[in-house]
Scaffold this active site. Sequence first.
Site, short mmCIF file in Angstrom:
data_model
loop_
_atom_site.label_atom_id
_atom_site.label_comp_id
_atom_site.label_asym_id
_atom_site.label_seq_id
_atom_site.Cartn_x
_atom_site.Cartn_y
_atom_site.Cartn_z
N GLY A 1 -8.74 2.74 5.46
CA GLY A 1 -7.98 3.93 6.31
C GLY A 1 -6.50 3.95 6.06
N HIS B 1 8.45 3.32 -0.91
CA HIS B 1 7.32 2.68 -1.66
C HIS B 1 8.09 2.38 -3.10
CE1 HIS B 1 3.02 3.21 -0.50
NE2 HIS B 1 3.75 4.20 0.26
N SER C 1 -3.69 0.98 6.39
CA SER C 1 -4.53 -0.47 6.22
C SER C 1 -3.98 -1.38 5.24
CB SER C 1 -5.92 0.04 5.83
OG SER C 1 -6.11 0.37 4.64
N ARG D 1 8.19 -1.79 -4.35
CA ARG D 1 7.22 -2.17 -5.40
C ARG D 1 8.34 -2.97 -6.53
NH1 ARG D 1 5.38 2.90 -5.84
NH2 ARG D 1 6.89 3.83 -7.23
N THR E 1 0.50 10.41 -7.01
CA THR E 1 -0.09 11.68 -7.04
C THR E 1 0.63 12.46 -5.72
OG1 THR E 1 -1.66 10.84 -5.69
CG2 THR E 1 -2.35 10.98 -7.67
#
Length: 173
Positions: A10, A50, A13, A54, A35
């Site tokens: 989900g 993000h 999640s 990372r 994407t």
Amino acid sequence: MARIIFVTGGARSGKSRHAEARVRAFPGERLYIATARAEDDEMRARVAKHIADRGEDWATVEAPVDLAAALDRTDGRGPRLVDCLTLWLSNLMLEGRDWEPEAETLLAVLARQQSPVILVSNEVGMGIVPENALARAFRDAQGWLNQRVAAMADEVEFVVSGLPLRVKGTPPA
């Protein structure tokens, strides 16, 4: 064939975090195939977070619609993380493109990869039936795509509340 790992679950999640950990287990350059389209401030902030989370040891390839070509171009460089199939499919549909041939091309490209590919996708069919035709068409298309990718994958994991549940394949050594 390279190791194909499919991570689904989900929204929020823990799929992406888990998939990133799986990529780190492979040797070679780490490639993040993004994407998402950052077309507003909120999405730009998500993308920036993000990237920061990372770390600097990842190369990013943007492929909001030309995912198969990005996989072909990057094969042999190291493990790739595709995040995510859900946004890729919605990008295709919102552009009015025929997603089915694009999905078939993606599956064919995945089948010939030499370097590992970890694909993230949302499991969208566990809620109520959407009220409008576009949302129903998207849900149906995503379900079809997830089934096809899962069938060809060496491993499938379902992430719930940050915990990966093995659905298919042998756990990594």
